[in-house]
Each structure stands twice: as structure tokens, then as C-alpha cells.
Design a protein around this motif. Sequence first.
Motif, short mmCIF file in Angstrom:
data_model
loop_
_atom_site.label_atom_id
_atom_site.label_comp_id
_atom_site.label_asym_id
_atom_site.label_seq_id
_atom_site.Cartn_x
_atom_site.Cartn_y
_atom_site.Cartn_z
N ASP A 114 0.23 -1.36 -0.18
CA ASP A 114 -0.07 0.75 -0.02
C ASP A 114 1.11 0.91 0.03
O ASP A 114 0.91 2.32 -0.75
N VAL B 191 -6.13 4.43 -1.89
CA VAL B 191 -5.65 2.65 -2.19
C VAL B 191 -4.86 3.09 -0.31
O VAL B 191 -5.12 2.01 -0.20
N LYS B 192 -3.61 4.27 0.16
CA LYS B 192 -3.40 3.61 1.37
C LYS B 192 -4.24 3.50 2.58
O LYS B 192 -3.80 3.02 3.10
N TYR C 247 -6.10 0.73 2.42
CA TYR C 247 -6.39 -0.89 1.26
C TYR C 247 -6.69 -2.34 2.40
O TYR C 247 -6.97 -2.92 1.98
N THR D 293 -8.13 -5.28 -0.05
CA THR D 293 -7.72 -6.95 0.30
C THR D 293 -8.32 -7.45 0.78
O THR D 293 -8.34 -9.10 -0.20
#
Length: 169
Positions: free
Chosen positions: A9, A153-154, A157, A161
Amino acid sequence: MEILQNNIDFIILIILLTIGLGLIIFNMILIKKGKQTLNWFEVKGSIKKSEIIQVNMNPSVDYTENYYRSSIEYEYEVFDIKYLSNQAYLGDIISSNRSKAQETVKMFPINKIVTVFVNPDNHTESVLIRGFGGNRVLNIVIGLFLIVVGVLVKINYELITNTIRGLEK
């Protein structure tokens, strides 16, 4: 390898931040310089070469998407010194679509007498078209978008997932 997997990430964030900031900085520089061209002095010049070049962006892949750029060369004179340039406008090295390249070549046919805008601080730097072009603002928006995607995204994350793992079951 485990360090890489545990920090993917962060790696995605760094890559998107780097690309986004690069786009923003490069285009801000072109905007600033483009504004400066409005104050460059004018001389007459002559088109020596005017053609369309096909640029193959990734020759190692079987399917290639072709890009085109205009290749314009012109000669001009400042204080009895002749110069040769190939920059029709700031940032014209960047590839574009065929119609834009054709439009530029049509504007500057061989042997045409043109107005050349010359940088008063560096006579080797010149353009045929003043300004910075409309794509600069779009590229800055794309850069901002990449930064936002990287941050999202960070931040999300684990959710991403877990969702992917749920889809795989």
C-alpha cells in the motif's frame, strides 16, 4: 519479499504520488514558461521541414498503440546570427493523435515565412505558437487524481484486500 508484501500500500502510494507530482510540476513549469512567451520578441523565419512522425510508444509489445507528432524545423535570424529550431510550441515533443499532428503540419508548410517568437534571454529558444496549450490544465487534473487515488488506496488498503479475498472464495 515479506517486507514488500507488507508495504505494498505504501509502495502504491509512493508511485502514484511521484507520477502525480511529476505531472503537476512539469505542467506548471510549462504554464509559467508559456506565459513568458507572450513577451518574447518577434522575428521572421522560414519553415525548412514539416512532416508527421509516427512514434511507437512500446515496441516490445505485440500490440502497439501508435502516437504521432509533428516535426517542424525552422530557421530564423537574430542580430545577423542564424538559428535553427524544431519547437513549434512549448511541450510539442509530447506525442499526440494524428489529427493534431496533421493540423500543425498544415499550419507550417515547407518554405512558409512565419513569425518566430524568440526568448530575449536565450536567442536559441523560440516557438512558432505562443502560450502553453489547453492540455496543461488537464494534465494537472490527472496528476491530482493520481495523488487522490494513491491516498485512497493507502487509507483503504485493508478494505480493498479483504474485498478481493472475499471475491476469490
